[in-house]
Motif scaffolding. Structure first.
Motif, mmCIF file in Angstrom:
data_model
loop_
_atom_site.group_PDB
_atom_site.id
_atom_site.type_symbol
_atom_site.label_atom_id
_atom_site.label_comp_id
_atom_site.label_asym_id
_atom_site.label_seq_id
_atom_site.Cartn_x
_atom_site.Cartn_y
_atom_site.Cartn_z
ATOM 1 N N THR A 453 0.749 -1.155 0.021
ATOM 2 C CA THR A 453 0.034 0.120 -0.011
ATOM 3 C C THR A 453 0.864 1.161 0.045
ATOM 4 O O THR A 453 1.796 1.454 0.722
ATOM 5 N N VAL A 454 0.573 2.284 -0.757
ATOM 6 C CA VAL A 454 1.223 3.535 -1.151
ATOM 7 C C VAL A 454 0.437 4.446 -0.520
ATOM 8 O O VAL A 454 -0.876 4.667 -1.064
ATOM 9 N N HIS A 455 0.942 5.482 -0.013
ATOM 10 C CA HIS A 455 0.020 6.784 0.443
ATOM 11 C C HIS A 455 0.804 8.030 0.018
ATOM 12 O O HIS A 455 2.137 7.885 0.177
ATOM 13 N N ALA A 456 0.380 9.111 -0.336
ATOM 14 C CA ALA A 456 0.851 10.335 -0.448
ATOM 15 C C ALA A 456 0.026 11.486 -0.127
ATOM 16 O O ALA A 456 -1.495 11.234 -0.163
ATOM 17 N N GLY A 457 0.392 12.518 0.365
ATOM 18 C CA GLY A 457 -0.510 13.646 0.930
ATOM 19 C C GLY A 457 0.180 14.927 0.999
ATOM 20 O O GLY A 457 1.566 15.111 0.929
ATOM 21 N N TYR A 458 -0.676 15.872 0.800
ATOM 22 C CA TYR A 458 -0.334 17.355 1.047
ATOM 23 C C TYR A 458 -1.299 17.880 2.003
ATOM 24 O O TYR A 458 -2.300 17.778 1.979
ATOM 25 N N ILE A 503 4.867 10.979 1.801
ATOM 26 C CA ILE A 503 4.901 9.777 1.158
ATOM 27 C C ILE A 503 5.303 8.839 1.761
ATOM 28 O O ILE A 503 6.293 8.750 2.344
ATOM 29 N N GLY A 504 4.493 7.776 1.577
ATOM 30 C CA GLY A 504 5.185 6.521 2.422
ATOM 31 C C GLY A 504 4.494 4.914 1.688
ATOM 32 O O GLY A 504 3.582 5.024 0.933
ATOM 33 N N VAL A 505 5.172 3.879 2.264
ATOM 34 C CA VAL A 505 4.514 2.720 1.761
ATOM 35 C C VAL A 505 4.706 1.902 3.012
ATOM 36 O O VAL A 505 5.187 1.845 3.699
ATOM 37 N N GLY A 516 7.251 -0.592 6.988
ATOM 38 C CA GLY A 516 6.855 0.692 6.683
ATOM 39 C C GLY A 516 8.206 1.642 6.377
ATOM 40 O O GLY A 516 8.991 1.698 7.199
ATOM 41 N N LEU A 517 7.651 2.516 5.446
ATOM 42 C CA LEU A 517 8.923 3.424 5.349
ATOM 43 C C LEU A 517 8.097 4.905 4.861
ATOM 44 O O LEU A 517 7.264 4.848 3.915
ATOM 45 N N ASP A 518 8.480 6.000 5.438
ATOM 46 C CA ASP A 518 7.863 7.029 5.106
ATOM 47 C C ASP A 518 8.970 8.357 5.253
ATOM 48 O O ASP A 518 9.935 8.514 5.934
ATOM 49 N N ALA A 519 8.601 9.199 4.258
ATOM 50 C CA ALA A 519 9.296 10.442 4.011
ATOM 51 C C ALA A 519 8.507 11.722 4.289
ATOM 52 O O ALA A 519 7.215 11.460 3.669
ATOM 53 N N TYR A 520 8.969 12.886 4.837
ATOM 54 C CA TYR A 520 8.173 13.946 4.953
ATOM 55 C C TYR A 520 9.014 15.141 4.955
ATOM 56 O O TYR A 520 10.207 15.272 4.933
ATOM 57 N N ASP A 521 8.518 16.331 4.480
ATOM 58 C CA ASP A 521 8.968 17.750 4.294
ATOM 59 C C ASP A 521 8.122 18.612 4.605
ATOM 60 O O ASP A 521 7.098 18.790 4.320
ATOM 61 N N ARG A 522 8.574 19.564 5.406
ATOM 62 C CA ARG A 522 7.730 20.676 5.875
ATOM 63 C C ARG A 522 8.333 22.021 5.913
ATOM 64 O O ARG A 522 9.579 22.306 6.576
ATOM 65 N N LYS A 523 7.878 23.113 5.233
ATOM 66 C CA LYS A 523 8.301 24.423 5.142
ATOM 67 C C LYS A 523 7.213 25.207 5.920
ATOM 68 O O LYS A 523 6.154 25.162 5.726
ATOM 69 N N VAL A 524 7.864 26.008 6.907
ATOM 70 C CA VAL A 524 7.132 26.676 7.763
ATOM 71 C C VAL A 524 7.209 28.243 7.864
ATOM 72 O O VAL A 524 8.497 28.604 7.543
ATOM 73 N N ASP A 525 6.292 28.958 8.049
ATOM 74 C CA ASP A 525 6.220 30.458 8.161
ATOM 75 C C ASP A 525 6.049 30.814 9.522
ATOM 76 O O ASP A 525 4.768 30.083 10.116
ATOM 77 N N ARG A 526 6.786 31.590 10.404
ATOM 78 C CA ARG A 526 6.460 31.739 11.690
ATOM 79 C C ARG A 526 6.527 30.522 12.588
ATOM 80 O O ARG A 526 5.626 30.193 13.142
ATOM 81 N N LEU A 527 7.473 29.665 12.431
ATOM 82 C CA LEU A 527 7.606 28.555 13.052
ATOM 83 C C LEU A 527 7.636 28.744 14.560
ATOM 84 O O LEU A 527 8.335 29.492 15.413
ATOM 85 N N LEU A 546 11.197 31.811 9.749
ATOM 86 C CA LEU A 546 11.280 30.675 8.802
ATOM 87 C C LEU A 546 11.767 29.132 9.470
ATOM 88 O O LEU A 546 12.365 29.313 10.471
ATOM 89 N N GLY A 547 11.076 28.236 9.097
ATOM 90 C CA GLY A 547 11.546 26.749 9.502
ATOM 91 C C GLY A 547 11.503 25.805 8.550
ATOM 92 O O GLY A 547 10.809 26.133 7.411
ATOM 93 N N HIS A 548 12.319 24.799 8.390
ATOM 94 C CA HIS A 548 12.174 23.629 7.552
ATOM 95 C C HIS A 548 12.591 22.439 8.323
ATOM 96 O O HIS A 548 13.417 22.453 9.087
ATOM 97 N N ILE A 549 11.682 21.536 8.002
ATOM 98 C CA ILE A 549 11.916 20.248 8.897
ATOM 99 C C ILE A 549 11.529 19.073 7.877
ATOM 100 O O ILE A 549 10.647 19.255 7.181
ATOM 101 N N HIS A 550 12.402 18.297 7.737
ATOM 102 C CA HIS A 550 12.288 17.029 7.081
ATOM 103 C C HIS A 550 12.994 15.609 7.646
ATOM 104 O O HIS A 550 13.656 15.894 8.389
ATOM 105 N N GLY A 551 12.331 14.675 6.915
ATOM 106 C CA GLY A 551 13.062 13.294 7.622
ATOM 107 C C GLY A 551 12.506 12.148 7.215
ATOM 108 O O GLY A 551 11.751 12.111 6.132
ATOM 109 N N VAL A 552 13.013 10.792 7.714
ATOM 110 C CA VAL A 552 12.495 9.584 6.976
ATOM 111 C C VAL A 552 12.390 8.862 8.138
ATOM 112 O O VAL A 552 13.005 8.930 9.162
#
Length: 711
Positions: A453-458, A503-505, A516-527, A546-552
């Motif tokens: 099963t694969v999922h993706a989202g915004y 996005i993940g599987v 399970g494997l999942d990756a994410y990326d978040r760009k933030v204003d007024r973190l 500004l903020g920027h958060i990402h990971g696996v």
């Protein structure tokens, strides 16, 4: 513990049709009059649970499920605090004072009980709830559907135990062991006719209430006394409707552990020397909540409507002379927050391929803060000008209102694809102003095969500041004193806005292993971030521009017969730049550096892992082990705020359990736990970094015995 990227809510709404009718019997008399029997509470409750599940889809988001059995397999079993239960999920990082961070956020967790959102308490709601009341926990994060807002780092979705499912009975138990721990508990549950209930309560005392500020085995002046209770009373109005009242409270008292060997910095009246090991600071935290919930179905439409209130307060009492001698300031702090909430969620199937979900949420809060602060006057060079302190009182209060509405559609395209798209509108009013945002959401699930099963989202997120952590302060009152702030700045925190991609599987390998494997990326204003900027164990909110958060994240779960095991691993990077609110809390050099440079957030941990194994044998025996690993939170280095990492740590816990009289139906469960079995000494915080006031160390080795008798 089950990692899952599946959309478990897809089919649940279909179960709302074809509801069973009440059973009826006829008596053999001249005039036959059917006599309706009492409804089957278990059957009706199960049907209504299906309706409630249909209200909470997780299309496109990531989730990790922890069951009551998983909690019992932990070394401390049901005595495990909720924050330590959550550490078994991927991407959850431990911090001091019972705090946890999910995917690079500081707190910002949303707690739900049976689908009802509970406003966070001042001290953190994770320490208010008791694990004994939990049937399942779903930790949902990533790109959440439109119905989820307010707190957006993750949703801690808790389903509580039910008397309708458990039958009539109860339990009583005791956990005792190292560091003076004594934790008696009792629960009672059952059902009769249309009524069902579940009640639980416990008292806990020990000598390690807060993290040790030194590496010693046993902290000094660290006693705690805590009481918690939870009750759920449910009435089945008819086959399609139930009314529930659930309520809880926690009352905690803490001594603040001392850090011996500190050097006095100020003179106080005729005193110029003092022993930091003799300080006597204390903190009290109280939370209580109650929710009235009407839930059911009208034809194929499922609904749940709730109204309730949460009240939380906190009081910090300083050691007046000692705090003045060592810090130049002593503050007695009072915080209180009352939140009144209304929530409505509705799910309506439209044809065979669409399910429309819509609802609203309103949270009206009244926050108050007061302090009495004693300080010394200083001269033009910032040196102490008098040993006689002066008192500066402060008091403030404000109202904050959050209103949100959402509309989303779950669209099933053939047998393999599901799309969930929607729009959420948030409006936040506080501090004389109003902020708001329309937030689109999109989630897609593809069943690539029977095992994949694969999922993706915004998700576009709008996160108001935590009102319970905001205290207006006139920093000019402290000019010319030992509590003069190093810089000015904006005292009003701002709402955070971000764009979140996920996005993940999920892969089933054979019948027993799930990956399970999942990756994410978040760009933030007024973190938004939080820090402890004084001796009181209270966090305050501030913002980066500004903020920027990402990971696996990776997860694996194996279960076959008597053996079960799981392992999680996560990589995360959380960065911020340019502090735009709460600047006065920061050192001027740190503030200047952050103005032009990206820095790690103080709670950023690069690598995190957890795992466990449990093996049952010889009928009613079990051996278990679990661990938590972290590469270390941030600290200052070479003039760079949060530029360094603390050393990595590994905490291993062991347990052994046996059920006596297991075949009697009323077993006595005995469990022996060894926490930090290797007795590794590790530091969570070193007192450096933005928003960190004092060092904290992890727990040393402790042995505990739990006895639980069912009846």
């Amino acid at each position: 513990m089950k990692p899952s990227l599946l959309a478990t809510g897809i089919a649940a709404s279909l179960a709302l049709t074809g509801l069973p009718a009440l059973a009826a019997t006829a008596t053999a008399v001249t005039r036959v009059a059917p006599a309706v029997t009492d409804m089957d509470a278990v059957t009706v409750s199960a049907k209504l649970d299906q309706a409630r599940n249909a209200l909470s889809p997780d299309i496109g988001s990531s989730q990790y499920q922890i069951t009551a059995d998983d909690i019992q397999n932990l070394p401390l079993g049901a005595s495990t605090p909720l924050n330590q239960v959550l550490l078994q999920a991927p991407g959850v990082v431990q911090d001091s004072y019972g705090g946890v961070h999910v995917r690079g956020d500081h707190a910002n967790l949303q707690y739900r009980l049976n689908g009802v959102l509970l406003p966070e308490s001042i001290s953190g709601f994770g320490q208010t709830l008791d694990a004994r009341a939990i049937k399942t926990i779903r930790l949902m994060d990533g790109a959440l559907p439109a119905q989820f807002g307010e707190r957006t780092a993750a949703v801690v979705d808790i389903t509580t135990r039910s008397g309708a499912e458990l039958g009539n009975g109860g339990s009583a138990g005791l956990t005792a062991g190292s560091y003076g721990k004594l934790n008696p508990n009792a629960s009672w549950w059952g059902s009769q006719g249309r009524w069902s209930w579940y009640l639980t309560g416990n008292y806990d005392q020990n000598q390690i209430g807060m993290e040790n500020p030194t590496a010693s085995r046993r902290p000094d002046h660290d006693d705690t006394h805590q009481g918690k209770a939870f009750a759920d009373l449910t009435y089945l109005v008819n086959d399609d409707t139930r009314l529930s009242l659930f309520a809880g409270f926690s009352n905690s008292r803490f001594q603040i552990p001392v850090n011996p060997g500190q050097t006095p910095q100020f003179g106080y009246l005729d005193t110029v020397t003092a022993d930091s090991a003799a300080l006597d600071e204390t903190q009290r935290e109280t939370t209580r909540f109650g929710m009235l919930v009407l839930q059911g179905a009208l034809g194929s439409t499922a609904y749940q409507v709730s109204a309730g209130q949460r009240y939380s307060d906190l009081s910090f009492n300083p050691d007046l002379a000692g705090d003045l001698i060592f810090n130049g300031v002593a503050s007695q702090v009072e915080r209180g927050n009352r939140a009144n909430t209304v929530q409505a969620d509705v799910s309506t199937p439209l044809g065979e391929n669409h399910t429309l979900r819509y609802g609203l949420y309103v949270n009206a809060e009244r926050a108050r803060a007061g302090s009495d602060t004693w300080v010394f006057p200083v001269d033009a060079d910032g040196q102490q000008a008098s040993t006689t302190p002066r008192r500066i009182p402060e008091a403030s209060a404000f109202n904050a209102t959050t209103t949100a509405v959402y509309l989303q559609d779950e669209w099933r395209i053939g047998a393999d694809w599901t799309v969930n798209y929607g729009l959420r509108g948030d409006r936040y009013t506080a501090f004389g102003g109003t902020e708001g945002q329309l937030s689109p959401r999109l989630g897609v699930v593809w069943n690539a095969s029977d095992s994949t099963t694969v999922h993706a989202g915004y998700a576009r997120y709008f996160t108001p500041p935590a009102s319970e952590l905001v205290a207006s302060s006139d920093i000019a009152l402290y000019d010319g004193t030992t509590n003069q702030q190093p810089a000015g700045g904006n005292t009003t925190p701002l709402s955070e806005r971000s764009d979140y991609y996920d996005i993940g599987v999920s892969q089933q390998v054979g019948d027993h292993l799930t990956l399970g494997l999942d990756a994410y990326d978040r760009k933030v204003d007024r973190l938004q971030d939080e820090g402890q900027f004084g001796a009181a164990y209270i966090y305050s909110t501030f913002n980066y521009r500004l903020g920027h958060i990402h990971g696996v994240e990776f997860s694996a779960d194996y279960s076959h017969g008597p053996l079960s095991a799981y392992i999680n691993a996560a990589y995360n990077k959380a960065m911020g730049k340019q502090v735009i609110t709460g600047q006065y809390n920061l050192d001027p050099e740190a503030l200047a550096y952050v103005q032009n440079n990206w820095i790690h957030l103080d709670h950023d941990q690069k690598l995190t892992s957890s795992g466990g194994i449990s093996y049952a044998f010889a009928g009613h025996n079990r051996l278990g082990a679990d661990y938590v690993f972290g590469s270390g939170l941030r600290s200052d280095t070479d003039g760079v705020p949060n530029g360094g990492e603390l050393p990595a740590y590994l905490q291993l816990n062991l347990s052994a359990a046996h059920d006596f009289n297991a075949d009697s139906g009323h077993p006595l469960h005995a469990q022996l736990a060894l926490v930090n079995a290797l007795d590794r000494s590790y530091q969570l915080r070193d007192g450096g970094g933005i928003g960190v006031f004092a060092p904290q160390w992890g727990p040393r080795r402790g042995a505990y015995l739990s006895l639980q008798q069912d009846f």
